[in-house]
Design an enzyme around this catalytic site. Structure first.
Site, PDB file in Angstrom:
ATOM      1  N   ALA A  65      39.717  41.940   6.861  1.00  0.00           N
ATOM      2  CA  ALA A  65      40.774  42.570   7.651  1.00  0.00           C
ATOM      3  C   ALA A  65      40.794  44.046   7.281  1.00  0.00           C
ATOM      4  O   ALA A  65      40.355  44.436   6.190  1.00  0.00           O
ATOM      5  CB  ALA A  65      42.110  41.910   7.323  1.00  0.00           C
ATOM      6  N   GLY A 109      38.727  38.256   5.471  1.00  0.00           N
ATOM      7  CA  GLY A 109      39.000  37.777   6.834  1.00  0.00           C
ATOM      8  C   GLY A 109      37.724  37.602   7.649  1.00  0.00           C
ATOM      9  O   GLY A 109      37.695  36.808   8.590  1.00  0.00           O
ATOM     10  N   GLU A 112      36.552  34.257   6.767  1.00  0.00           N
ATOM     11  CA  GLU A 112      37.491  33.280   7.364  1.00  0.00           C
ATOM     12  C   GLU A 112      37.247  33.139   8.874  1.00  0.00           C
ATOM     13  O   GLU A 112      37.271  32.030   9.414  1.00  0.00           O
ATOM     14  CB  GLU A 112      38.930  33.726   7.087  1.00  0.00           C
ATOM     15  CG  GLU A 112      39.268  33.653   5.607  1.00  0.00           C
ATOM     16  CD  GLU A 112      40.638  34.229   5.292  1.00  0.00           C
ATOM     17  OE1 GLU A 112      40.911  35.386   5.668  1.00  0.00           O
ATOM     18  OE2 GLU A 112      41.442  33.525   4.666  1.00  0.00           O
ATOM     19  N   GLU A 132      39.783  38.896  -1.616  1.00  0.00           N
ATOM     20  CA  GLU A 132      41.171  39.328  -1.399  1.00  0.00           C
ATOM     21  C   GLU A 132      41.925  39.600  -2.699  1.00  0.00           C
ATOM     22  O   GLU A 132      42.755  40.489  -2.780  1.00  0.00           O
ATOM     23  CB  GLU A 132      41.941  38.268  -0.587  1.00  0.00           C
ATOM     24  CG  GLU A 132      41.603  38.257   0.898  1.00  0.00           C
ATOM     25  CD  GLU A 132      40.479  37.314   1.264  1.00  0.00           C
ATOM     26  OE1 GLU A 132      39.645  36.989   0.389  1.00  0.00           O
ATOM     27  OE2 GLU A 132      40.436  36.892   2.439  1.00  0.00           O
TER      28      GLU A 132
HETATM   29  N1  CO8 Z   1      38.919  47.516   5.725  1.00  0.00           N
HETATM   30  C1  CO8 Z   1      38.851  48.803   6.088  1.00  0.00           C
HETATM   31  N2  CO8 Z   1      37.739  49.553   5.916  1.00  0.00           N
HETATM   32  C2  CO8 Z   1      36.669  48.981   5.348  1.00  0.00           C
HETATM   33  C3  CO8 Z   1      36.687  47.627   4.944  1.00  0.00           C
HETATM   34  C4  CO8 Z   1      37.872  46.886   5.161  1.00  0.00           C
HETATM   35  N3  CO8 Z   1      37.974  45.581   4.853  1.00  0.00           N
HETATM   36  N4  CO8 Z   1      35.488  47.341   4.398  1.00  0.00           N
HETATM   37  C5  CO8 Z   1      34.754  48.468   4.466  1.00  0.00           C
HETATM   38  N5  CO8 Z   1      35.469  49.450   5.047  1.00  0.00           N
HETATM   39  C6  CO8 Z   1      35.056  50.830   5.301  1.00  0.00           C
HETATM   40  C7  CO8 Z   1      35.033  51.645   4.014  1.00  0.00           C
HETATM   41  O1  CO8 Z   1      36.322  52.112   3.696  1.00  0.00           O
HETATM   42  C8  CO8 Z   1      34.080  52.754   4.394  1.00  0.00           C
HETATM   43  O2  CO8 Z   1      34.769  53.705   5.179  1.00  0.00           O
HETATM   44  P1  CO8 Z   1      34.537  55.286   4.919  1.00  0.00           P
HETATM   45  O3  CO8 Z   1      33.083  55.516   5.193  1.00  0.00           O
HETATM   46  O4  CO8 Z   1      35.452  55.935   5.916  1.00  0.00           O
HETATM   47  O5  CO8 Z   1      34.888  55.516   3.492  1.00  0.00           O
HETATM   48  C9  CO8 Z   1      33.069  52.046   5.311  1.00  0.00           C
HETATM   49  O6  CO8 Z   1      33.715  50.851   5.755  1.00  0.00           O
HETATM   50  C10 CO8 Z   1      31.793  51.662   4.602  1.00  0.00           C
HETATM   51  O7  CO8 Z   1      32.167  50.925   3.441  1.00  0.00           O
HETATM   52  P2  CO8 Z   1      31.598  51.248   1.976  1.00  0.00           P
HETATM   53  O8  CO8 Z   1      31.324  52.708   1.826  1.00  0.00           O
HETATM   54  O9  CO8 Z   1      32.521  50.630   0.996  1.00  0.00           O
HETATM   55  O10 CO8 Z   1      30.205  50.464   2.053  1.00  0.00           O
HETATM   56  P3  CO8 Z   1      29.387  49.811   0.856  1.00  0.00           P
HETATM   57  O11 CO8 Z   1      28.097  49.393   1.466  1.00  0.00           O
HETATM   58  O12 CO8 Z   1      29.366  50.714  -0.322  1.00  0.00           O
HETATM   59  O13 CO8 Z   1      30.240  48.508   0.440  1.00  0.00           O
HETATM   60  C11 CO8 Z   1      31.506  46.489   0.880  1.00  0.00           C
HETATM   61  C12 CO8 Z   1      30.355  47.439   1.348  1.00  0.00           C
HETATM   62  C13 CO8 Z   1      31.073  45.785  -0.405  1.00  0.00           C
HETATM   63  C14 CO8 Z   1      31.652  45.467   1.997  1.00  0.00           C
HETATM   64  C15 CO8 Z   1      32.800  47.271   0.665  1.00  0.00           C
HETATM   65  O14 CO8 Z   1      33.035  48.089   1.796  1.00  0.00           O
HETATM   66  C16 CO8 Z   1      34.007  46.418   0.433  1.00  0.00           C
HETATM   67  O15 CO8 Z   1      34.189  45.906  -0.660  1.00  0.00           O
HETATM   68  N6  CO8 Z   1      34.864  46.283   1.469  1.00  0.00           N
HETATM   69  C17 CO8 Z   1      36.144  45.606   1.349  1.00  0.00           C
HETATM   70  C18 CO8 Z   1      35.947  44.105   1.323  1.00  0.00           C
HETATM   71  C19 CO8 Z   1      37.289  43.412   1.175  1.00  0.00           C
HETATM   72  O16 CO8 Z   1      37.996  43.588   0.212  1.00  0.00           O
HETATM   73  N7  CO8 Z   1      37.610  42.577   2.161  1.00  0.00           N
HETATM   74  C20 CO8 Z   1      38.857  41.793   2.142  1.00  0.00           C
HETATM   75  C21 CO8 Z   1      39.929  42.551   2.823  1.00  0.00           C
HETATM   76  S1  CO8 Z   1      41.481  41.708   2.754  1.00  0.00           S
HETATM   77  C22 CO8 Z   1      41.323  40.520   3.984  1.00  0.00           C
HETATM   78  O17 CO8 Z   1      40.329  40.412   4.633  1.00  0.00           O
HETATM   79  C23 CO8 Z   1      42.505  39.625   4.209  1.00  0.00           C
HETATM   80  C24 CO8 Z   1      42.305  38.790   5.457  1.00  0.00           C
HETATM   81  C25 CO8 Z   1      43.607  38.154   5.817  1.00  0.00           C
HETATM   82  C26 CO8 Z   1      43.638  37.727   7.292  1.00  0.00           C
HETATM   83  C27 CO8 Z   1      44.954  37.159   7.628  1.00  0.00           C
HETATM   84  C28 CO8 Z   1      45.090  36.957   9.126  1.00  0.00           C
HETATM   85  C29 CO8 Z   1      46.262  36.117   9.453  1.00  0.00           C
END
Ligand code: CO8
Length: 258
Positions: A65, A109, A112, A132
């Site tokens: 998400a 998400g 999921e 998460e």
């Molecule tokens: N949300 C927003 N932006 C994101 C997300 C995210 N989940 N993941 C990546 N991005 C963005 C980064 O901020 C970055 O943006 P910018 O270039 O502007 O800084 C861009 O995407 C590229 O990301 P990275 O530079 O971090 O890329 P890497 O290759 O270094 O890393 C990763 C890739 C490992 C995937 C890393 O981006 C990461 O850890 N992302 C977050 C993963 C995460 O924590 N996901 C869980 C989020 S919480 C959730 O999903 C709850 C769901 C609940 C749903 C409920 C519905 C009812």
């Protein structure tokens, strides 16, 4: 229809929906989830479409998400006003088969959402995780429920508590995905699988999906009962006649329109 956060194509009887926010690794925001709901509803209604594929980009199915969008939400926003969640489960209303084609990250998400598909085919570069806890929340769209059902408690607890990502090979070994294919052939392979299903009678594909999903919501005997009723009902349909007569007449069945 034009979408801002999706790319949509139709290949014969198969609809291909791509999540498309490349700059944010397809982080799932409100607009994307609304559009996804609209696309699913459209293809569900369209009799020309038999199977739907949901995919992302080569780098990410979806990295979760959208953290930037939800960082300042309050409890009121999420609970009372249902800011995140109100549009997440449209996919579960789709009665036609939905195949998830996962390349790159399927996290939080994203994992999921993938698990809400009927089955998953992964590129050999896929990575699944439920990180998460690292951003201070529990999963919210089935991570604690569908994951243990799919891969068992030990593996699910490991992924959920340690945030360890698993690769495609491990995901296949533990039953999260049904097949792994080379990442650069993912869409080609999944389209071929989908085209194969699309040649079957769509009505029967929908019944099979209905029955399998029932298995997760009911007892074994109730589930088998339900299945038996649908099996009996099959003898009132043209698909049964065509399928069985084609076999006996040593010809390919023609399930067009069935
Ligand atoms: N949300 C927003 N932006 C994101 C997300 C995210 N989940 N993941 C990546 N991005 C963005 C980064 O901020 C970055 O943006 P910018 O270039 O502007 O800084 C861009 O995407 C590229 O990301 P990275 O530079 O971090 O890329 P890497 O290759 O270094 O890393 C990763 C890739 C490992 C995937 C890393 O981006 C990461 O850890 N992302 C977050 C993963 C995460 O924590 N996901 C869980 C989020 S919480 C959730 O999903 C709850 C769901 C609940 C749903 C409920 C519905 C009812």
């Amino acid at each position: 229809m034009e979408y801002q956060d999706l790319l949509v194509e139709v290949h014969d009887k198969v609809a291909l929906i791509r999540l498309n926010r490349p700059k944010a690794l397809n982080a799932l925001n409100d607009n994307m989830m609304n559009e996804l709901g609209e696309a699913f509803a459209k293809f569900e209604k369209d009799p020309a479409i038999h199977v739907i594929i949901l995919t992302g980009s080569e780098k990410a199915f979806a990295a979760g998400a959208d953290i930037a969008a939800m960082k300042d939400y309050t409890y009121q926003d999420t609970h009372r006003d249902n800011y995140i969640g109100r549009n997440w489960e449209h996919i579960l209303k789709v009665r036609k088969p939905v195949i998830g084609a996962v390349s790159g990250f399927a996290l939080g998400g994203g994992c999921e959402l993938a698990m809400m598909c009927d089955f998953l085919v992964a590129g050999d570069n896929a990575k699944f995780g439920q990180p998460e806890i690292k951003v201070g929340v529990t999963p919210g769209a089935g991570g604690t429920q569908r994951l243990p059902r799919a891969i068992g408690k030990a593996k699910a607890m490991d992924m959920l508590l340690t945030t360890r990502m698993i690769d495609a090979a491990e995901a296949e070994r533990i039953g999260l995905v049904s097949r792994v294919v080379p990442a650069d052939k993912l869409i080609e392979e999944v389209l071929e699988i989908a085209q194969g299903i699309a040649q079957m009678p769509v009505s029967v594909a929908m019944q099979i999906k209905d029955c399998v999903n029932r298995a997760f919501e009911t007892t074994l005997s109730e589930g088998v009962n339900y299945e038996r009723r649908l099996f009996h009902a099959g003898f009132g349909t043209p698909a049964q006649r065509e399928g069985m007569y084609a076999f006996l007449e040593k010809r390919l069945p023609n399930f067009e329109g069935l």
